[in-house]
Design an enzyme around this catalytic site. Structure first.
Site, PDB file in Angstrom:
ATOM      1  N   GLN A 105       0.814  -1.215   0.000  1.00  0.00           N
ATOM      2  CA  GLN A 105       0.000   0.000   0.000  1.00  0.00           C
ATOM      3  C   GLN A 105       0.846   1.263   0.000  1.00  0.00           C
ATOM      4  O   GLN A 105       0.319   2.367   0.058  1.00  0.00           O
ATOM      5  CB  GLN A 105      -0.928  -0.015   1.225  1.00  0.00           C
ATOM      6  CG  GLN A 105      -1.933  -1.154   1.193  1.00  0.00           C
ATOM      7  CD  GLN A 105      -2.716  -1.288   2.484  1.00  0.00           C
ATOM      8  OE1 GLN A 105      -2.402  -0.660   3.494  1.00  0.00           O
ATOM      9  NE2 GLN A 105      -3.747  -2.106   2.459  1.00  0.00           N
ATOM     10  N   HIS A 113      -0.782   0.001   5.512  1.00  0.00           N
ATOM     11  CA  HIS A 113      -1.216   1.115   6.353  1.00  0.00           C
ATOM     12  C   HIS A 113      -0.161   2.215   6.496  1.00  0.00           C
ATOM     13  O   HIS A 113       0.219   2.601   7.599  1.00  0.00           O
ATOM     14  CB  HIS A 113      -1.622   0.608   7.746  1.00  0.00           C
ATOM     15  CG  HIS A 113      -2.709  -0.411   7.728  1.00  0.00           C
ATOM     16  ND1 HIS A 113      -3.241  -0.937   8.870  1.00  0.00           N
ATOM     17  CD2 HIS A 113      -3.383  -1.008   6.707  1.00  0.00           C
ATOM     18  CE1 HIS A 113      -4.187  -1.814   8.562  1.00  0.00           C
ATOM     19  NE2 HIS A 113      -4.288  -1.879   7.232  1.00  0.00           N
TER      20      HIS A 113
END
Length: 212
Positions: free
Chosen positions: A83, A147
């Site tokens: 991510q 995250h």
């Protein structure tokens, strides 16, 4: 996601005649195609938009001509994994005079990968970022690809707020004031700690933390 769709307060594009739309219907129009994982956007004074692509590219979208610029050089090395990648961006409150652009990105360093904030000056011809430097690094770095978070917003006092993800450590690290995992950070435009940050006088806390 390969289409940038403008749905921004005060800026709605319509491809339908006004008579064919109901008052409460959102109005959207695809303004450009070809972006890969567009993540952050900031509007330049002339109405064009800077857009980050998570794989590590910064481009300009011309909303009048529906065109996309080539990648703007001058970015730091970006760790596009999981991510992470090139994420949030913001213009300096005094961009009209100093031309500073702030970018949040995933950076490979000792201990893994962490979110960092880079500041560069957009050239007057919009062709490159110049005088670039990293003004903030989230500590510690981590080995997960999850995250990263990282939105950038300037406060009314000119200080920079940085939202940082928990890197997948949801159980405990976001409440640990000894690190910057899962926190909202507040720094000056140069990356220094403002003297009125709430934890600046606590020896067990990182002084950059604004909230957790």
């Amino acid at each position: 996601m390969r289409v940038l769709t403008a749905l921004i307060a005060g800026l709605a594009f319509s491809s339908l005649p006004a008579a064919a739309q109901k008052a409460d219907e959102p109005r959207t129009e695809t303004v450009v195609r070809g972006l890969v994982n567009p993540w952050g956007m900031a509007f330049l004074p002339d109405g064009r938009a800077l857009v980050t692509e998570r794989p590590g590219r910064l481009k300009i979208v011309n909303l009048r001509t529906n065109t996309l610029s080539p990648p703007i050089p001058g970015l730091p090395p970006i760790a596009a994994q999981g991510q992470g990648g090139l994420l949030g961006l913001a213009l300096d409150p005094d961009f009209a005079t100093n031309r500073f652009v702030y970018l949040c990105f995933a950076e490979a360093r000792d201990g893994g990968v962490g979110s960092s904030v880079f500041r560069g000056k957009l050239a007057t011809n919009f062709a490159a970022l110049e005088e670039g430097k990293v003004i903030f690094r989230q500590m510690p770095a981590g080995n997960t690809g999850r995250h990263f978070g990282c939105r950038l917003v300037f406060g009314r006092d000119g200080n920079l707020f940085i939202t940082l993800g928990d890197r997948g450590n949801m159980e405990k690290e976001a409440q640990n004031l000894a690190n910057q995992i899962g926190k909202v950070i507040r720094v000056t435009r140069e990356g220094a700690v403002p003297p009125d940050n709430p934890f600046v006088n606590r020896p067990d806390a990182r002084p950059e933390i604004w909230s957790y």
